[in-house]
Write a protein that holds these residues in place. Structure first.
Motif, PDB file in Angstrom:
ATOM      1  N   LEU A 374      67.300  54.017  -6.529  1.00  0.00           N
ATOM      2  CA  LEU A 374      68.124  53.056  -7.255  1.00  0.00           C
ATOM      3  C   LEU A 374      69.392  53.694  -7.821  1.00  0.00           C
ATOM      4  O   LEU A 374      69.398  54.873  -8.185  1.00  0.00           O
ATOM      5  CB  LEU A 374      67.310  52.430  -8.391  1.00  0.00           C
ATOM      6  N   ASP A 375      70.421  52.898  -7.862  1.00  0.00           N
ATOM      7  CA  ASP A 375      71.687  53.274  -8.494  1.00  0.00           C
ATOM      8  C   ASP A 375      72.287  54.549  -7.908  1.00  0.00           C
ATOM      9  O   ASP A 375      72.823  55.394  -8.626  1.00  0.00           O
ATOM     10  CB  ASP A 375      71.516  53.420 -10.006  1.00  0.00           C
ATOM     11  N   GLU A 384      80.294  51.157  -8.594  1.00  0.00           N
ATOM     12  CA  GLU A 384      80.132  51.752  -7.265  1.00  0.00           C
ATOM     13  C   GLU A 384      78.769  52.416  -7.129  1.00  0.00           C
ATOM     14  O   GLU A 384      78.643  53.635  -7.094  1.00  0.00           O
ATOM     15  CB  GLU A 384      81.273  52.728  -6.992  1.00  0.00           C
ATOM     16  N   THR A 385      77.738  51.556  -7.035  1.00  0.00           N
ATOM     17  CA  THR A 385      76.366  52.038  -6.868  1.00  0.00           C
ATOM     18  C   THR A 385      75.670  51.188  -5.819  1.00  0.00           C
ATOM     19  O   THR A 385      76.099  50.070  -5.503  1.00  0.00           O
ATOM     20  CB  THR A 385      75.580  51.959  -8.185  1.00  0.00           C
ATOM     21  N   VAL A 431      71.279  47.713  -0.716  1.00  0.00           N
ATOM     22  CA  VAL A 431      71.913  46.601  -1.422  1.00  0.00           C
ATOM     23  C   VAL A 431      73.007  47.191  -2.302  1.00  0.00           C
ATOM     24  O   VAL A 431      72.733  47.987  -3.195  1.00  0.00           O
ATOM     25  CB  VAL A 431      70.894  45.815  -2.265  1.00  0.00           C
ATOM     26  N   VAL A 432      74.242  46.779  -2.047  1.00  0.00           N
ATOM     27  CA  VAL A 432      75.387  47.456  -2.637  1.00  0.00           C
ATOM     28  C   VAL A 432      75.997  46.643  -3.781  1.00  0.00           C
ATOM     29  O   VAL A 432      75.988  45.412  -3.754  1.00  0.00           O
ATOM     30  CB  VAL A 432      76.453  47.754  -1.551  1.00  0.00           C
ATOM     31  N   ASN A 433      76.491  47.323  -4.790  1.00  0.00           N
ATOM     32  CA  ASN A 433      77.202  46.713  -5.902  1.00  0.00           C
ATOM     33  C   ASN A 433      78.689  46.985  -5.807  1.00  0.00           C
ATOM     34  O   ASN A 433      79.131  47.885  -5.056  1.00  0.00           O
ATOM     35  CB  ASN A 433      76.676  47.247  -7.240  1.00  0.00           C
ATOM     36  N   ALA A 452      81.656  52.590   0.076  1.00  0.00           N
ATOM     37  CA  ALA A 452      80.208  52.440   0.225  1.00  0.00           C
ATOM     38  C   ALA A 452      79.787  52.671   1.668  1.00  0.00           C
ATOM     39  O   ALA A 452      78.754  53.315   1.938  1.00  0.00           O
ATOM     40  CB  ALA A 452      79.784  51.047  -0.239  1.00  0.00           C
ATOM     41  N   SER A 453      80.569  52.156   2.606  1.00  0.00           N
ATOM     42  CA  SER A 453      80.268  52.345   4.028  1.00  0.00           C
ATOM     43  C   SER A 453      80.327  53.817   4.397  1.00  0.00           C
ATOM     44  O   SER A 453      79.449  54.328   5.120  1.00  0.00           O
ATOM     45  CB  SER A 453      81.269  51.550   4.879  1.00  0.00           C
ATOM     46  N   ARG A 454      81.354  54.501   3.929  1.00  0.00           N
ATOM     47  CA  ARG A 454      81.478  55.929   4.221  1.00  0.00           C
ATOM     48  C   ARG A 454      80.286  56.698   3.665  1.00  0.00           C
ATOM     49  O   ARG A 454      79.723  57.571   4.337  1.00  0.00           O
ATOM     50  CB  ARG A 454      82.779  56.471   3.636  1.00  0.00           C
ATOM     51  N   TRP A 455      79.895  56.388   2.420  1.00  0.00           N
ATOM     52  CA  TRP A 455      78.769  57.098   1.800  1.00  0.00           C
ATOM     53  C   TRP A 455      77.505  56.898   2.613  1.00  0.00           C
ATOM     54  O   TRP A 455      76.754  57.858   2.861  1.00  0.00           O
ATOM     55  CB  TRP A 455      78.553  56.594   0.372  1.00  0.00           C
TER      56      TRP A 455
END
Length: 614
Positions: A374-375, A384-385, A431-433, A452-455
């Motif tokens: 989580l997170d 950005e979590t 599940v992205v925030n 987020a996609s890169r991470w």
């Protein structure tokens, strides 16, 4: 001897009678009428309000088919020239309707034609073996003597304004036509071929002009034209007479797009008041956005004033002094109220709060019982979590889900309840925030999704996932962000990333044309979109960056605007489109539950998209 002028001179009268027998006449008796001090025309200025004439063309759609009518058109007749099928002395104009499933048969004629799309999307016109899809505001050309037909495979009626040089061709007695042997001409080139060949400041080596002096590009999309106007307005002051006005051009000659009809696109800033000007051309204005006022007069007449909301057609007489002013840059009040209702999903679904409560309860239970990370932080901003629910079996497939809430509400923690079905099917779920509006701008939210996609790609193997098995999905605002990610140029964002980072996308009940949101006050107070930004952030008008498949879905009971948005993306992204998942009986919130139901059409669509249905 009707051509014999009446005169008090007996000698002259005798001369004129003798001349008349040989079909000759004295110029000096009519010279003042042939060459007057100022232009003389029977053409009158007039305003056609779309809301007033639309019912007539709609009723005609019930009484006569497009095939029977050949072209089902409501002619806009100038009140000073009734019965002559013209809007000015040199131009013809009319409103043409084509209903879903209809075809207007293929033919060609000596007249050139233009189309300005007024309402609806998804219909096409085919010109010389190439089709182009129509969207509101698009400017489309049919060159003289080219076969053309129209069809509507979409889900809504489409109306456009036809403009033809019928009167000019008639002046030379050169009007004729030919019917194509089949109802539809064969398609020999892919959609967009003309633009690819001539529309990017390039032309094939040794090319000849395919349509003579007419532009080889026959669709000038409104999205691009509107953006050009917006950029022009940032760089220079408005012209005192015209505001910001640009000419549609033939890229091979630099001249007008059509040799007989000049066409322009014009932007008036709010509260703009033009200087009066005069010209010899008759003109037609078709208003696509906003509203304003016009004033016109001649040296012998008092000024005539009219207000023109969008959409509206307006004819201007030649050699008249005119002035125009810009009013509200948005839509008129009735349109705003209707749109506001169509986009207000919480009002449309009275028990929406029960869905939110159930999602939150089921999600809390999921986080307490399933293995999860989580997170996880993918960036430095507070929002950005992401939450990751890894699958213990499978081939390393992962789906990233982006929540909705109009970019300004809800949270990833509300959608953990989707994880059990994905994980049981061997699919990891992330599940992205993201930070919400108005704290974050729409542009920043898109950038956060890039990060987020890169991470996820960089850390995939660390969590037992395959970098080559990453897919993205989202609902509502998340559907919009999903589509935006399918347009991303990943190597330009980070050279370490592959061009096809996402192997496929599923956009659910998404918003792909953001322009209507600009005029929804309760929403845009947080989004803070202007027309130019809305257009730039509308994935329906952006090119996809890869051929990765994209699938769409919308609830069968959602509003007409969400149905339109869904159909629009499918039409615009035909190449690589993996199909639409029907979810009859679902509204904007219940459609999401389909992702948590293993046997639902939506989850089976997920499996098909990810190639897990074998």
């Amino acid at each position: 001897m009707a051509s014999v002028p009446q005169t008090t001179s007996n000698a002259r009268q005798d001369l004129y009678r003798r001349m008349d027998k040989f079909n000759t006449a004295p110029l000096w008796e009519v010279l003042h009428a042939l060459i007057p001090d100022t232009p003389a025309t029977r053409c009158k200025p007039y305003l056609w309000k779309y809301k007033e004439v639309r019912p007539f063309i709609t009723e005609a759609g019930k009484l006569i088919t497009a095939k029977e009518a050949i072209r089902r058109v409501l002619v806009l007749e100038n009140p000073g020239m009734r019965g002559e099928s013209c809007i000015t002395q040199s131009l013809y104009a009319g409103l043409q309707l084509i209903l879903p499933g209809e075809i207007a048969p293929s033919h060609r004629h000596s007249q050139s034609a233009l189309r300005f799309i007024v309402e609806g999307a998804g219909a096409y016109t085919a010109v010389d073996g190439e089709r182009t899809t129509m969207y509101p505001g698009d400017f489309i050309i049919t060159p003289s003597w080219t076969f053309h037909d129209h069809g509507n495979p979409g889900a809504e009626p489409v109306v456009w304004m036809d403009g033809l040089d019928i009167r000019i061709v008639e002046l030379f007695a050169a009007q004729f036509h030919e019917v194509y042997p089949e109802e539809v001409q064969p398609v020999v080139r892919a959609e967009g071929a003309a633009t690819a060949r001539f529309g990017n400041g390039l032309a094939p080596l040794g090319t000849a002009a395919p349509f003579g002096k007419t532009s080889p590009i026959f669709n000038y999309p409104y999205a691009r034209s509107r953006e050009s106007l917006e950029l022009l307005s940032r760089d220079q002051d408005p012209d005192p007479c015209h505001g910001w006005k640009m000419q549609f051009v033939n890229p091979l000659t630099g001249g007008h797009a059509m040799p007989t009809i000049a066409a322009f696109i014009q932007l008036l800033p709010p509260r703009f008041q033009s200087q009066a000007y005069r010209s010899t051309d008759g003109a037609i204005y078709s208003v696509v956005e906003g509203g304003g006022r016009g004033r016109q007069s001649s040296s012998r007449r008092r000024p005539r004033r009219c207000s023109f909301p969008s959409p509206t057609g307006r004819g201007r007489r030649p050699w008249a002094c005119g002035a125009i002013s810009g009013g509200n840059a948005g839509m008129n009040a009735p349109e705003k109220s209707v749109l506001s209702a169509l986009y207000n999903n919480r009002e449309l679904v009275p028990d929406h709060a029960q869905y939110f409560a159930r999602w939150a309860e089921d999600s809390q239970r999921t986080r307490g019982t399933m293995t999860s990370h989580l997170d996880l932080r993918y960036g430095e901003a507070p929002g950005e979590t992401l939450d990751l629910f890894p699958a213990r079996k499978g081939d390393g497939s992962c789906m990233m889900f982006i929540h909705g809430g109009y970019w300004r509400s809800l949270d990833k923690r509300d959608f953990s309840f989707l994880a059990p079905t994905f994980v049981a099917g061997g699919i990891s779920l992330a599940v992205v925030n993201y930070d919400l509006c108005p704290k974050a701008s729409m542009q920043e939210i898109v950038r956060q999704m890039l990060r987020a996609s890169r991470w996820l790609w960089l850390h995939a193997e660390e969590y037992g996932m395959d970098q080559d098995r990453l897919y993205v999905s989202g609902h509502s605002a998340g559907g919009h962000l999903t589509a935006m990610l399918m347009c991303a140029q990943w190597p330009a964002f980070d050279r370490a990333l592959p061009k096809d980072l996402w192997k496929g996308g599923l956009a659910i009940s998404g918003l792909y044309d953001l322009r209507p949101l600009v005029d929804i006050d309760w929403l845009n107070v947080d989004l803070r979109l202007d027309p130019a930004t809305a257009l730039k952030l509308s994935p329906a008008f952006l090119p996809r960056s890869t051929r990765a498949p994209v699938m769409t879905c919308v609830g069968g009971d959602e509003s007409s605007e969400f149905l339109r948005q869904n159909a629009l993306l499918g039409e615009r992204w035909k190449s690589g489109f993996a199909g639409d998942v029907p979810m009859p009986g679902r509204h904007h919130f219940s459609v999401v539950d389909g992702l948590a139901e293993e046997q639902s059409a939506l989850f089976q669509g997920v499996r098909k998209l990810m190639k897990l249905d074998k």
